[in-house]
Design a protein around this motif. Sequence first.
Motif, short mmCIF file in Angstrom:
data_model
loop_
_atom_site.label_atom_id
_atom_site.label_comp_id
_atom_site.label_asym_id
_atom_site.label_seq_id
_atom_site.Cartn_x
_atom_site.Cartn_y
_atom_site.Cartn_z
N THR A 1 79.49 37.86 77.01
CA THR A 1 80.90 37.62 76.72
C THR A 1 81.30 38.46 75.52
OG1 THR A 1 80.67 35.33 77.46
CG2 THR A 1 82.64 35.87 76.20
N GLU B 1 82.73 38.54 80.85
CA GLU B 1 84.00 37.89 80.52
C GLU B 1 84.51 38.47 79.21
OE1 GLU B 1 85.93 33.40 79.89
OE2 GLU B 1 83.77 33.71 79.67
N LYS C 1 82.08 40.71 88.64
CA LYS C 1 83.10 40.29 87.67
C LYS C 1 84.47 40.87 87.97
CE LYS C 1 81.51 44.03 84.64
NZ LYS C 1 80.73 44.32 83.43
#
Length: 287
Positions: free
Chosen positions: A117, A137, A207
């Motif tokens: 992340t 993310e 993703k």
Amino acid sequence: MFVLFLNLFFIFLIVSSIQPLIQKRLLVSKRLGAIQAFEQKRGSRAILMIHRQESISLLGIPLSKFINIEDSEQILRAIRLTPPEAPIDLILHTPGGLVLATEQIARALIRHPSKVTVFVPHYAMSGGTMLAMAADEIVMDENAVLGPVDPQLGNVAAASVLKVLEEKPIDKIDDQTIVTADVARKAIAQVQAFVRALLEDSIPQQKVDPERVDAIIERLTTGQVTHDYPITVEEAQSLGLPITVGLPREIYSLMELYPQPMTGRPSVQYIPLPYQSPPSPPTKASK
């Protein structure tokens, strides 16, 4: 009397020289404590890359910071020390930097088996955006921005060099420009291939929608906008990047431990307390 004054003067010099070291030690201790608390809360390895203008020694000479080989060496070491099953949280605040260092860090991030992340509290431009695209993310403040990743040849965008070949007859273009255009074409192709590898990463899961990859590459690498163009949260989401809005409060607290060095006078001032209710507007005086 003179001896007493001289002794006081030397004591003052010693205290003045030691005080910055003590303050630095205290600041480092606070940073480590805040990072450890964040890691414990998230159950992750936290890595910070925060580039501000730093001061050299006691001279106060400003030095602009950017992604360099030293950064890549340190971050690669941190990733190596992270167990495969542990997530990585990378906190980014950077204008970008060297392509080599950026690619090394990004490739190490996409090779990490667990979730990665990236947190962007203010901005992650150019190479910083590449690192963000290496994450599974991207968590951003609602006012934070990313930037284009189109290659630059010195102070000129590679895409702008190629524009010369499109708009002028080849016999009216000098050899140096033709050579530079060849380098520009290669640079764009290399960046596009690298960005594709980042966006098509599927570890631990896909993703980015595969149908969005080409559009993202076209938008970010072909010089459609200037290199300092701010890509807002809304635009990044519309492109299909894995953006989440809303940073943990701990991120802002960490950023406060990496302050911009003080100049002669502050350029921004405010009362550092949240208002419970908005200030009342002034009332008109009755006649």
